[in-house]
Write an enzyme that holds these catalytic residues in place. Sequence first.
Site, PDB file in Angstrom:
ATOM      1  N   LYS A  39      19.304  60.870  57.191  1.00  0.00           N
ATOM      2  CA  LYS A  39      20.022  61.417  58.350  1.00  0.00           C
ATOM      3  C   LYS A  39      19.847  60.486  59.554  1.00  0.00           C
ATOM      4  CE  LYS A  39      19.302  65.966  58.608  1.00  0.00           C
ATOM      5  NZ  LYS A  39      18.756  67.279  59.067  1.00  0.00           N
ATOM      6  N   LYS A  64       9.089  66.179  57.632  1.00  0.00           N
ATOM      7  CA  LYS A  64       9.375  67.611  57.792  1.00  0.00           C
ATOM      8  C   LYS A  64       8.091  68.385  57.591  1.00  0.00           C
ATOM      9  CE  LYS A  64      13.290  69.707  57.849  1.00  0.00           C
ATOM     10  NZ  LYS A  64      14.261  69.487  58.863  1.00  0.00           N
ATOM     11  N   LYS A  80       9.991  61.491  61.890  1.00  0.00           N
ATOM     12  CA  LYS A  80      10.604  62.528  62.723  1.00  0.00           C
ATOM     13  C   LYS A  80      11.197  63.618  61.861  1.00  0.00           C
ATOM     14  CE  LYS A  80      12.162  63.732  66.859  1.00  0.00           C
ATOM     15  NZ  LYS A  80      11.644  65.095  66.609  1.00  0.00           N
TER      16      LYS A  80
HETATM   17  N1  GLU Z   1      15.152  70.200  62.369  1.00  0.00           N
HETATM   18  C1  GLU Z   1      16.273  69.406  62.719  1.00  0.00           C
HETATM   19  C2  GLU Z   1      16.865  68.736  61.485  1.00  0.00           C
HETATM   20  O1  GLU Z   1      16.660  69.161  60.381  1.00  0.00           O
HETATM   21  C3  GLU Z   1      15.964  68.453  63.853  1.00  0.00           C
HETATM   22  C4  GLU Z   1      14.956  67.407  63.577  1.00  0.00           C
HETATM   23  C5  GLU Z   1      14.512  66.621  64.832  1.00  0.00           C
HETATM   24  O2  GLU Z   1      15.123  66.779  65.868  1.00  0.00           O
HETATM   25  O3  GLU Z   1      13.557  65.874  64.692  1.00  0.00           O
HETATM   26  O4  GLU Z   1      17.609  67.818  61.579  1.00  0.00           O
END
Ligand code: GLU
Length: 465
Positions: A91, A103, A67
Amino acid sequence: MATLYDDFTEYFEAAAQYSELNPRLLEQVKTCNNVYQMSFPVENDDGEIEVIEAYRAQHSHHRLPTKGGIRYSTMVDADEVRGLAALMTFKCAIVDVPFGGAKGGVCIDPYQRSPEFVERVTRRLVIELNRHQFIGPAIDVPAPDYGTSAREMAWIADTYRTLNPHDINHFACVTGKPLSLHGIPGRREATGLGVFHGIINCLADARAGHDLSPGLDGKRVIVQGLGNVGYHAARELSDHGARIVGIAEHDAGLYDPNGLDMEAIARHRWEHGGIGNFPAGQVFANSLETLEQSCDILVPAALEHQITVDNADRIRAGIIAEAANAPTTPDADRILRERGITLIPDLYLNAGGVTVSYFEWIKNLSHVSFDRMLTGTADMQNRRILDTMQAITGSAVPLQERAMLERGPTEIDIVHNSLAKTMGESYQRISDLRSERDLPDLRTAAYLYSLELVAQSYLELGLFP
Ligand code: GLU
């Protein structure tokens, strides 16, 4: 210059020193599993073919799907997405969201291109990702990031659905979608709201190392970046009593110790593309200087590498709240620690976005909104309590209040409360670990907490012999 992946490695290794785990296991936990690099042709608005560079990194498969957001920026490269994907793994672990980190990045400047071009690029990107098994509700689930929003997520969902008509869970292939396309209320402001909760938690923590009082009343805040994250964080902070004294944007910065009208400035930014000629406070043509003005809480909510060895000495804040990913370089981090400035690290502080993405993914998989199955029962329970109270006391609750008290939670109530609870519990875990293991700061605690969790899953899944 050090890359984002170098930053991640340095922070990871600093925390790993405090772990007793097998170094080879730690090496596996640190390593980015794969990066898929794509080049594909897209027709531009002049009818010419442009070759677009794009990447998707999947850092860890200890939990599936992987994710993380997809960013559109000309700065994107393989190292950046690898570093950001790694950050996503840890995270997710911190906020107890069962995903591996990923990412993506597409090398275009979306602000200089037509929506039609961006749509063609997005749809073509999904074809590439789909072809190589880099997208799917059980495989890898993108979300918005720098330069992307619900609009791009809608195109992603629609293209994926076209390519996978038999996948009944197709809408769970991406999060951050518009509400009409099975998004979830609260996702847009989730990261900013999470930042607000993180700051409140740190202010209330007597062990955090700052000398600020609990609560936001009268706290002076400087925010860098009024994009989705910065805007919602600033709004929430000022709604709860903080004074926004500084705003830094790409073109200039504004500072006024008596407070700035952030809503007016945000409107101005939206209408004029910048804040440089907004008539308020002191104007800094070099926007970075805004970060050096005196405040209680500094919120970098723009891009990476904003606080470096060049300005860390001059920061005058009690707390630095990393709303962006990697805004502080490791060298600057050391200087800030020596200077006694408390830093709330990105991997915890901006995890609100992925937390609510998780709620959206669950909702899409269950094909029902959270409140639909709940509110009827909650109404009934509340009615019973009120009837019993009335029977015991002999006096009735006035009709208007009764209607309010009877009503069960709406979906936005559920999202907001679950997010607040997640941010509170995660903060507690990090802060406790810091005290128990006598760690130098919250970042080390956040990394150590999450790397040990990820390592544990590798062991339990037998992924590590
Ligand atoms: N782009 C956001 C982050 O860096 C959200 C990632 C997501 O919701 O998967 O945390």
